[in-house]
Motif scaffolding. Structure first.
Motif, PDB file in Angstrom:
ATOM      1  N   GLY A   1       0.878  -1.041   0.041  1.00 52.76           N
ATOM      2  CA  GLY A   1      -0.076  -0.071  -0.140  1.00 52.76           C
ATOM      3  C   GLY A   1       0.897   1.225  -0.001  1.00 52.76           C
ATOM      4  N   GLN A   2       2.108   1.188  -0.244  1.00 50.04           N
ATOM      5  CA  GLN A   2       3.036   2.396   0.028  1.00 50.04           C
ATOM      6  C   GLN A   2       3.965   2.539  -1.194  1.00 50.04           C
ATOM      7  N   PHE A   3       4.378   3.606  -1.656  1.00 48.60           N
ATOM      8  CA  PHE A   3       5.336   3.913  -2.732  1.00 48.60           C
ATOM      9  C   PHE A   3       6.706   3.758  -2.020  1.00 48.60           C
ATOM     10  N   ILE A   4       7.512   2.510  -2.514  1.00 52.74           N
ATOM     11  CA  ILE A   4       8.781   2.438  -1.849  1.00 52.74           C
ATOM     12  C   ILE A   4      10.014   3.125  -2.656  1.00 52.74           C
ATOM     13  N   GLU A   5       9.596   3.097  -4.106  1.00 51.57           N
ATOM     14  CA  GLU A   5      10.686   4.005  -4.859  1.00 51.57           C
ATOM     15  C   GLU A   5      10.134   4.259  -5.958  1.00 51.57           C
ATOM     16  N   GLN A   6      10.461   5.463  -6.875  1.00 53.39           N
ATOM     17  CA  GLN A   6      10.103   6.086  -8.033  1.00 53.39           C
ATOM     18  C   GLN A   6      11.037   6.846  -8.590  1.00 53.39           C
ATOM     19  N   GLY A   7      11.019   6.857  -9.921  1.00 58.24           N
ATOM     20  CA  GLY A   7      11.906   7.649 -10.696  1.00 58.24           C
ATOM     21  C   GLY A   7      11.712   7.394 -12.149  1.00 58.24           C
ATOM     22  N   LYS A   8      12.446   8.181 -13.063  1.00 57.98           N
ATOM     23  CA  LYS A   8      12.545   7.983 -14.315  1.00 57.98           C
ATOM     24  C   LYS A   8      12.738   6.488 -14.682  1.00 57.98           C
ATOM     25  N   THR A   9      12.271   5.918 -15.870  1.00 60.28           N
ATOM     26  CA  THR A   9      12.079   4.451 -16.075  1.00 60.28           C
ATOM     27  C   THR A   9      13.658   4.071 -16.340  1.00 60.28           C
ATOM     28  N   GLU A  10      14.311   4.640 -17.164  1.00 61.43           N
ATOM     29  CA  GLU A  10      15.669   3.924 -17.440  1.00 61.43           C
ATOM     30  C   GLU A  10      16.621   4.140 -16.070  1.00 61.43           C
ATOM     31  N   GLU A  11      16.264   5.170 -15.439  1.00 57.03           N
ATOM     32  CA  GLU A  11      17.207   5.474 -14.139  1.00 57.03           C
ATOM     33  C   GLU A  11      16.888   4.240 -13.164  1.00 57.03           C
ATOM     34  N   LEU A  12      15.419   4.122 -13.062  1.00 57.65           N
ATOM     35  CA  LEU A  12      15.099   3.098 -11.939  1.00 57.65           C
ATOM     36  C   LEU A  12      15.436   1.519 -12.364  1.00 57.65           C
ATOM     37  N   PHE A  13      15.672   1.415 -13.631  1.00 59.11           N
ATOM     38  CA  PHE A  13      16.004   0.133 -14.164  1.00 59.11           C
ATOM     39  C   PHE A  13      17.306  -0.179 -13.992  1.00 59.11           C
ATOM     40  N   ASN A  14      18.158   0.999 -14.278  1.00 58.90           N
ATOM     41  CA  ASN A  14      19.543   0.902 -14.349  1.00 58.90           C
ATOM     42  C   ASN A  14      20.285   0.886 -12.716  1.00 58.90           C
ATOM     43  N   TYR A  15      19.572   1.631 -11.991  1.00 63.97           N
ATOM     44  CA  TYR A  15      19.967   1.947 -10.637  1.00 63.97           C
ATOM     45  C   TYR A  15      19.069   1.946  -9.635  1.00 63.97           C
ATOM     46  N   PRO A  16      18.435   0.891  -9.253  1.00 61.63           N
ATOM     47  CA  PRO A  16      17.676   0.505  -8.402  1.00 61.63           C
ATOM     48  C   PRO A  16      18.093   0.792  -7.071  1.00 61.63           C
ATOM     49  N   GLN A  17      17.324   1.286  -6.124  1.00 64.87           N
ATOM     50  CA  GLN A  17      17.995   1.979  -4.734  1.00 64.87           C
ATOM     51  C   GLN A  17      17.186   0.858  -3.938  1.00 64.87           C
ATOM     52  N   HIS A  18      16.046   0.534  -3.782  1.00 62.91           N
ATOM     53  CA  HIS A  18      15.333  -0.071  -2.820  1.00 62.91           C
ATOM     54  C   HIS A  18      15.583  -1.657  -3.030  1.00 62.91           C
ATOM     55  N   PRO A  19      15.841  -2.401  -2.008  1.00 63.59           N
ATOM     56  CA  PRO A  19      16.140  -4.012  -2.019  1.00 63.59           C
ATOM     57  C   PRO A  19      14.996  -4.771  -2.708  1.00 63.59           C
ATOM     58  N   TYR A  20      13.754  -4.111  -2.338  1.00 62.10           N
ATOM     59  CA  TYR A  20      12.690  -4.825  -3.031  1.00 62.10           C
ATOM     60  C   TYR A  20      12.592  -4.690  -4.538  1.00 62.10           C
ATOM     61  N   THR A  21      12.932  -3.302  -5.110  1.00 62.26           N
ATOM     62  CA  THR A  21      12.773  -3.152  -6.299  1.00 62.26           C
ATOM     63  C   THR A  21      14.078  -3.982  -6.893  1.00 62.26           C
ATOM     64  N   GLN A  22      15.073  -3.995  -6.328  1.00 58.78           N
ATOM     65  CA  GLN A  22      16.176  -5.035  -7.177  1.00 58.78           C
ATOM     66  C   GLN A  22      15.715  -6.329  -7.122  1.00 58.78           C
ATOM     67  N   THR A  23      15.068  -6.943  -6.109  1.00 56.76           N
ATOM     68  CA  THR A  23      14.406  -8.231  -6.049  1.00 56.76           C
ATOM     69  C   THR A  23      13.435  -8.521  -7.231  1.00 56.76           C
ATOM     70  N   LEU A  24      12.645  -7.370  -7.486  1.00 54.18           N
ATOM     71  CA  LEU A  24      11.551  -7.805  -8.549  1.00 54.18           C
ATOM     72  C   LEU A  24      12.258  -7.520  -9.837  1.00 54.18           C
ATOM     73  N   LEU A  25      13.214  -6.397 -10.050  1.00 51.22           N
ATOM     74  CA  LEU A  25      14.074  -6.675 -11.300  1.00 51.22           C
ATOM     75  C   LEU A  25      14.797  -8.011 -11.756  1.00 51.22           C
ATOM     76  N   GLN A  26      15.338  -8.421 -10.519  1.00 54.73           N
ATOM     77  CA  GLN A  26      16.144  -9.709 -10.848  1.00 54.73           C
ATOM     78  C   GLN A  26      15.194 -10.786 -11.174  1.00 54.73           C
ATOM     79  N   ALA A  27      13.921 -10.721 -10.498  1.00 53.98           N
ATOM     80  CA  ALA A  27      12.964 -11.930 -10.942  1.00 53.98           C
ATOM     81  C   ALA A  27      12.341 -11.599 -12.286  1.00 53.98           C
ATOM     82  N   SER A  28      12.178 -10.583 -12.767  1.00 54.67           N
ATOM     83  CA  SER A  28      11.265 -10.103 -13.947  1.00 54.67           C
ATOM     84  C   SER A  28      12.333 -10.423 -14.957  1.00 54.67           C
ATOM     85  N   LEU A  29      13.732 -10.045 -14.937  1.00 53.13           N
ATOM     86  CA  LEU A  29      14.314 -10.075 -16.061  1.00 53.13           C
ATOM     87  C   LEU A  29      15.591 -11.435 -15.907  1.00 53.13           C
TER      88      LEU A  29
END
Length: 538
Positions: free
Chosen positions: A506-534
């Motif tokens: 229910g909360q925003f944990i990270e946000q940013g421009k698309t390529e910046e977020l994909f190339n430099y994810p900051q939050h561990p959860y975002t990193q986990t999502l990217l690793q699993a998705s790609l």
């Protein structure tokens, strides 16, 4: 090389259409699967891959299906020649299957424990206590937490990932030689998908099984399989080792599939050219009470579906919201369009939506529209395409006469890639991609400033998915529409979004421009999502 465990030779499958006529859906396909091997059968919907898989165990209605030609040899015997009693001894014991949707595969009226021990008692003659002991051990090894408690749970009490783990445990109960996995991760979040694939890999190595994976997810195939067979419209068009096929696909259809992966469709959004957002929301909260009690329901807690979030969307911008099921993505979208009650301030084009009553809100609704996940359930089966698309025009543009409405409907149909002669047809007469184009035409014809797109491509094949994304990008540039794009598919989100928001609990944990977020994810959860998705080959 040793003889194959499964050898399908010139197999044809036909379905009965009338008393005397059959429609052939699989045409003389041949492939082999050796013990301990992982083979993927891929293709889009209607290619015949699931029909082929179900034919191995003859799970089709025997009164409706015939096999005009071919053999299905398993361990040297032709399964098509076996009697029903002989097949029952093989099903579950020698060959097991995991279906696409575990909720429809598990019996809702029995605890999962009762269903789990059934194959052991049937095929191995174990007592109830012995079967329970072995299944508890297997549930634990498949990653089910507290298996003794889960043993007595009903299917609806488990999450999607837990239900799929139960199906895997049930399939592996008798240590089969061949496991057929029919789209085992389609309905799951990306992190759960990765867990299920890793679980299947571990179990396959431990039990020495052969696995026939049925899927349309080429990313998963690249990660999991050793060999791949590509099907198109019932024909096997190409077969090769995975690495060879991905590097040097020979058949045009295989090349088409590989080229259908979502590509980046957006250029960077120039935020310096806009002065104020189209939509601005602050402190949005949506809590659902947890009630308990038989006669008198008492509130014992709250589910914070959306918890104090702040959001803005600029004109012509696409904001993508990603997160797993239950993260609050869809609830937030419905709150912003006043389709779900919530608290907080919502300002759209200078107007405070949260202050308006339903009657005041109705004239404004043409400015913010919704495209839902499943076009089949969101389009009325009783209305023609003309009636579906023209319904909004009749409400919001009452000054138009019938001819003027039809002229606009034909124009928007052409714009979304459909033909004028489709006006008089009904939704069931179209493919999934065509139905989604109709759903998009229905909202774009009202010339909205903002469209909420809730998983609009998740039910579509990869090539159709790419077409719909390209259509949305084209319409956005032409009409300067803003999109709020909700999805759990990060490849799709990356393709269409200017900016991305990651939601969890229910909360925003990270946000940013698309390529910046994909190339430099900051939050561990975002990193986990990217690793699993790609995920790709390790």
């Amino acid at each position: 090389m040793n003889n194959p465990l499964l050898n399908i030779s010139k197999l044809s499958v036909a379905f009965k259409t009338t008393a005397q006529h059959y429609t052939q859906v699989v045409h003389e396909i041949s492939f082999a699967l050796h013990a301990g091997e992982k083979l993927a059968l891929v293709g889009e919907s209607g290619s015949g891959k699931s029909v082929t898989a179900l034919s191995v165990l003859q799970l089709h209605d025997r009164q409706q299906v015939v096999f005009p030609s071919g053999k299905i040899e398993f361990a040297g015997q032709d399964l098509l020649q076996l009697k029903p009693a002989q097949l029952r001894r093989i099903r579950g014991k020698e060959i097991a299957i995991i279906f696409q949707e575990p909720m429809t595969s598990l019996n809702p009226v029995y605890p999962i424990g009762t269903q789990l021990i059934e194959p052991l008692m049937l095929h191995e003659g174990l007592s109830k206590a012995s079967a329970r002991y072995r299944m508890l051990e297997l549930l634990e090894r498949t990653g089910i937490q507290e298996p003794q408690q889960r043993f007595n749970s009903y299917p609806h009490m488990l999450s999607g990932g837990q239900r799929q783990r139960v199906m895997i445990a049930m399939a592996l109960a008798c240590r089969p030689k061949l496991l057929i996995a029919d789209e085992p991760t389609t309905a799951l979040d990306v992190t759960i998908q990765l867990q299920i694939i890793e679980l299947l890999e571990n179990m396959q190595k431990e039990f020495g099984m052969a696995i026939l994976l049925i899927t349309h997810d080429l990313n998963m195939v690249k990660r999991f399989a050793e060999r791949i067979c590509v099907m198109q419209q019932g024909y096997l068009v190409e077969s090769a080792p995975v690495e060879t096929l991905f590097k040097r696909p020979e058949h045009p259809y295989t090349q088409h599939l590989l080229n259908s992966q979502p590509q980046r469709l957006q250029t960077d959004y120039d935020y310096s050219t806009v002065s104020s957002p189209l939509l601005e929301a602050e402190q949005i909260r949506c809590y659902f009470p947890i009630k308990q009690g038989f006669l008198i329901k008492q509130t014992i807690g709250q589910i914070k579906a959306v918890d104090s979030v702040k959001l803005h969307i600029y004109p012509g911008e696409t904001v993508g919201i990603v997160g797993e099921s239950g993260s609050g993505k869809t609830t937030l979208g419905l709150c912003l369009l006043r389709l779900q009650s919530c608290t907080g301030t919502i300002q759209f084009a200078g107007k405070r939506l949260d202050k308006l009553k339903a009657r005041q809100l109705r004239p404004l609704r043409r400015h913010f529209q919704v495209v839902f996940q499943d076009p089949y359930s969101s389009l009325s089966p009783r209305l023609t395409v003309e009636q579906i698309i023209g319904e909004g025009l009749a409400i919001h543009y009452p000054e138009l006469n019938r001819d003027e409405r039809r002229e606009r409907i034909i124009k928007i149909l052409t714009e979304v890639g459909l033909q004028e002669e489709m006006l008089w047809r009904y939704p069931h007469e179209f493919s999934g991609g065509q139905r989604q184009r109709i759903a998009i035409a229905r909202v774009v014809i009202l010339e909205p400033q903002l469209i909420l797109l809730d998983e609009p491509t998740s039910a579509l094949d990869v090539s159709v998915q790419k077409q719909v994304l390209e259509l949305l990008s084209h319409l956005q540039r032409q009409h300067h529409i803003s999109y709020l794009f909700i999805s759990h598919d990060l490849k799709v989100i990356r393709s269409i979004s200017h900016r991305i928001i990651v939601m969890r609990h229910g909360q925003f944990i990270e946000q940013g421009k698309t390529e910046e977020l994909f190339n430099y994810p900051q939050h561990p959860y975002t990193q986990t999502l990217l690793q699993a998705s790609l995920f790709t080959d390790n």
